[in-house]
Each structure stands twice: as structure tokens, then as C-alpha cells.
Enzyme design. Structure first.
Site, PDB file in Angstrom:
ATOM      1  N   ARG A  64       0.830  -1.206   0.000  1.00 58.33           N
ATOM      2  CA  ARG A  64       0.000   0.000   0.000  1.00 58.33           C
ATOM      3  C   ARG A  64       0.866   1.259   0.000  1.00 58.33           C
ATOM      4  O   ARG A  64       0.585   2.240  -0.696  1.00 58.33           O
ATOM      5  CB  ARG A  64      -0.915  -0.011   1.223  1.00 58.33           C
ATOM      6  N   HIS A  68       0.804   4.315  -2.773  1.00 55.20           N
ATOM      7  CA  HIS A  68       0.553   5.696  -2.376  1.00 55.20           C
ATOM      8  C   HIS A  68       1.731   6.601  -2.725  1.00 55.20           C
ATOM      9  O   HIS A  68       1.548   7.792  -2.979  1.00 55.20           O
ATOM     10  CB  HIS A  68       0.238   5.766  -0.880  1.00 55.20           C
ATOM     11  N   ASP A  69       2.919   6.050  -2.746  1.00 57.86           N
ATOM     12  CA  ASP A  69       4.085   6.821  -3.157  1.00 57.86           C
ATOM     13  C   ASP A  69       4.023   7.115  -4.653  1.00 57.86           C
ATOM     14  O   ASP A  69       4.162   8.268  -5.077  1.00 57.86           O
ATOM     15  CB  ASP A  69       5.365   6.041  -2.831  1.00 57.86           C
ATOM     16  N   GLY A  74       5.042  10.501  -8.626  1.00 63.70           N
ATOM     17  CA  GLY A  74       5.840   9.376  -9.090  1.00 63.70           C
ATOM     18  C   GLY A  74       6.477   8.615  -7.944  1.00 63.70           C
ATOM     19  O   GLY A  74       6.380   8.998  -6.777  1.00 63.70           O
ATOM     20  N   ASN A  96      -3.338   8.870   4.373  1.00 64.37           N
ATOM     21  CA  ASN A  96      -2.097   8.165   4.715  1.00 64.37           C
ATOM     22  C   ASN A  96      -1.854   8.007   6.213  1.00 64.37           C
ATOM     23  O   ASN A  96      -0.863   7.385   6.617  1.00 64.37           O
ATOM     24  CB  ASN A  96      -0.894   8.892   4.101  1.00 64.37           C
ATOM     25  N   PRO A 163      -7.444   8.397  -4.962  1.00 59.14           N
ATOM     26  CA  PRO A 163      -8.817   7.931  -5.079  1.00 59.14           C
ATOM     27  C   PRO A 163      -9.263   7.236  -3.801  1.00 59.14           C
ATOM     28  O   PRO A 163      -8.520   6.456  -3.220  1.00 59.14           O
ATOM     29  CB  PRO A 163      -8.786   6.966  -6.251  1.00 59.14           C
ATOM     30  N   HIS A 193      -5.569  -5.731  -3.243  1.00 62.09           N
ATOM     31  CA  HIS A 193      -6.486  -5.850  -2.112  1.00 62.09           C
ATOM     32  C   HIS A 193      -6.693  -7.295  -1.677  1.00 62.09           C
ATOM     33  O   HIS A 193      -7.515  -7.562  -0.805  1.00 62.09           O
ATOM     34  CB  HIS A 193      -7.838  -5.214  -2.458  1.00 62.09           C
ATOM     35  N   ASP A 246     -10.000  -9.610   1.930  1.00 68.98           N
ATOM     36  CA  ASP A 246     -10.568 -10.852   1.406  1.00 68.98           C
ATOM     37  C   ASP A 246     -10.418 -11.929   2.470  1.00 68.98           C
ATOM     38  O   ASP A 246      -9.925 -11.650   3.571  1.00 68.98           O
ATOM     39  CB  ASP A 246      -9.999 -11.233   0.030  1.00 68.98           C
TER      40      ASP A 246
END
Length: 321
Positions: A64, A68-69, A74, A96, A163, A193, A246
Site C-alpha cells: 500500500r 501511495h508513493d 511518481g 495516509n 482515489p 487488495h 478478502d
């Protein structure tokens, strides 16, 4: 990929790739450190493996963190920078706040610096650690292109562009397209995920006051919705309550896609993948073949992790040089 709010909130800052970014993409190479730091990858893998033995949440957290980075400025390690008196950094932006396991990158950086001072970027360490997180969780392995530089800018305000878990398919497509990523990449990378956990706050829109008319999102399978409501009541929800993304949250597999087709996804953004014909076709393909999912995931991970934009090799991943 419990990794708090493992949201692909996966993941994103609306900055078009510039020519300089494209030049840096071309500079990446799978053998970048072969001469200057040949033990870098094995050293990073050892650190990740040790951290996993102590905390099963680490793989989801690292994967994750890498997403996010990459989706803000970039893959430049900007998510690793600490806030200062004059600047609130990405890691302290609302999406974050729940990121964790930064210590794993710190430990890996310290170990690599001992071998090869001022050589391996924090951005490369994070990209390699994310790959190791997948591989050590039972997923595929791949050659990570290397040679990223670390960025000097990290702004919490830019995280509002990531998002969120309530995004629909159009919003997700737009976020990915801004980074040169396709609908195929969106569906494949959403498979991240398969690892992790989310707090109730990221999916409460699906089980309480949905659309301000219905109490439960009608796309949720009824017994699954009931189970989510039981752990996330409308009021007085326990602080750390939530659900796994999951049913095998520490194993990298294709279970995520199987559950999507059964109406047992956690986020609205996940469920949106079956609302459009071409994305649903890919979901079905990956649900029926772990091999096809892994092949697509590797291809999209290499593509995403090649979005670069840094300028230096940081000596400490938490501060600029």
C-alpha cells in the site's frame, strides 16, 4: 496489503507525467546496482522477511505504501518523508494516516547504507520491498527496474487527490489514466487488495445510510452485509474494528476477484470493477485463473513503479539531504 485501511486510496496525485519523468523511466534498469551494490536486493529481502515474521500485516502495509508513493509525484519516496515545522508531509495527510511499517524501510536503508553508502535510493528500496511483500506472501516475483531517485517535495495537501474507497469506475479510470495506466492496469493492480484489512470508516457508506435512502448497498451480498454491520455498528463502533479485504488476507492469491463476483467486496471502488463490461471481463478472467492474474499484476506493477520523479539519493529516508 491488519494493514489499516488498505485502500487503494490505492493510491494517487493528479500530476501528468512530464518529459523529465519519461527520461527517468528510460533510465531505469533491472541491473542498475549490479556493479555498485550487488547485495542490495538480497539485503532488502532479508529485512522484509524478518519484519514479516514479527508482524503479518507488514506485506499489505508495504504494498500500500508503494502505491501511495507512486501515485503522487511518481515513485520518488516522498511518502517516506517526515513533516517539518514548515511543511505537513504526505504521510500525515488524511488518506495516509493509517500507513505503517515505515520502520521496515528504515531498517533496509540502514543495512544497505552499511554495504554501499550513498548509492541505493529510498524509492528503490520501497519498490523492492513491495515486490518482496508480494513474493513472500505466496505471490509472483519479478525483476524490479531500478535507478529511481528520491524526491524533495512531500505535501499532505496532495493526498486529497488519492482515489478513495467510494470512487466509482469512471473516477478510478480517470485517476489511472492521469498516470498513463489503463483499465487493464486498474483491474490488475486492484488485486493488491488480496492483502490486508480496512477499518470500518472506509466502507461504512455501504452498510449505513447508503445513498441516504437505503441502509445497505444493494450490490452487497446480504449475509456478507450483515456480517459487516455486526462488526461495524452505526454507532459506538470500536476504534480498531474493521474487516479483512478478502478471506485470505495474508496470502497473495486471486480470492479477491472471486469474492467480487459474489458481491463480497469491501469497498465501493472494488465493487465498481464489475459495473462495466470490459473491467468485469477482466475480473472474471482473474477469478478463474491465478496465473493470469499474476501475469497481469506483474506487468502493471512494473509499469506503475516506473513512474519516477526524484532528484537525489537520500541518506535518511525520512529527511531530504
Amino acid at each position: 496489503m491488519a494493514a489499516k485501511n488498505t485502500t487503494f486510496s490505492l493510491l494517487f496525485g493528479l500530476i501528468l507525467l512530464g518529459v523529465s519523468h519519461l527520461n527517468q523511466i528510460n533510465a531505469l534498469s533491472s541491473n542498475y546496482y549490479d556493479q555498485t551494490c550487488p547485495q542490495a536486493e538480497s539485503t532488502i529481502t532479508s529485512v522484509v522477511k524478518k519484519a514479516m515474521l514479527n508482524d503479518r500485516r507488514v506485506p499489505a502495509a508495504l504494498l500500500r505504501m508503494h502505491f501511495h508513493d507512486c501515485f503522487i509525484r511518481g515513485c520518488d519516496g516522498s511518502v517516506l518523508l517526515n513533516s517539518t515545522a514548515n511543511n505537513k508531509a504526505e504521510k500525515d495527510g488524511p488518506p495516509n494516516i493509517s500507513l505503517h511499517a515505515f520502520y521496515v524501510i528504515d531498517h533496509a536503508k540502514k543495512a544497505v547504507e552499511a554495504l554501499c553508502p550513498k548509492t541505493v535510493s529510498c524509492a528503490d528500496i520501497l519498490a523492492l520491498a513491495a515486490r518482496d511483500a508480494v513474493t513472500l506472501s505466496g505471490g509472483p516475483t519479478w525483476d524490479v527496474p531500478k535507478g529511481r531517485k528520491d524526491g524533495r517535495v512531500s505535501k499532505a495537501t496532495e493526498t486529497r487527490q488519492l482515489p478513495g474507497p467510494t470512487f466509482n469506475i469512471s473516477q478510478l479510470q480517470q485517476s489511472f489514466a492521469q498516470r498513463g495506466l489503463s483499465i487493464d492496469d486498474l483491474v490488475a493492480l486492484s488485486g493488491g487488495h488480496t492483502l490486508g484489512f480496512s477499518h470500518c470508516s472506509s466502507f461504512q457508506n455501504r452498510i449505513h445510510n447508503f445513498a441516504a435512502k437505503q441502509s445497505v448497498d444493494p450490490t452487497l451480498q446480504s449475509s456478507f452485509a450483515a456480517s459487516l454491520k455486526s462488526v461495524c455498528p452505526a454507532q459506538n463502533t470500536p476504534k480498531n474494528a474493521g474487516a479483512n479485504l478478502d478471506s485470505t488476507p495474508t496470502t497473495f492469491d486471486n480470492r479477491y476477484y472471486k469474492l467480487l463476483l459474489q458481491g463480497k467486496s469491501i469497498f465501493s471502488s472494488d465493487q465498481s470493477l464489475v459495473t462495466m463490461a470490459n473491467s468485469r471481463t477482466l475480473v472474471s478472467k482473474f477469478a478463474s485463473s491465478k496465473q493470469e492474474f499474476e501475469k497481469a499484476f506483474v506487468k502493471s506493477m512494473i509499469k506503475m513503479s516506473s513512474i519516477n520523479g526524484g532528484q537525489e539519493v537520500r541518506l535518511d529516508c525520512r529527511v531530504v539531504n
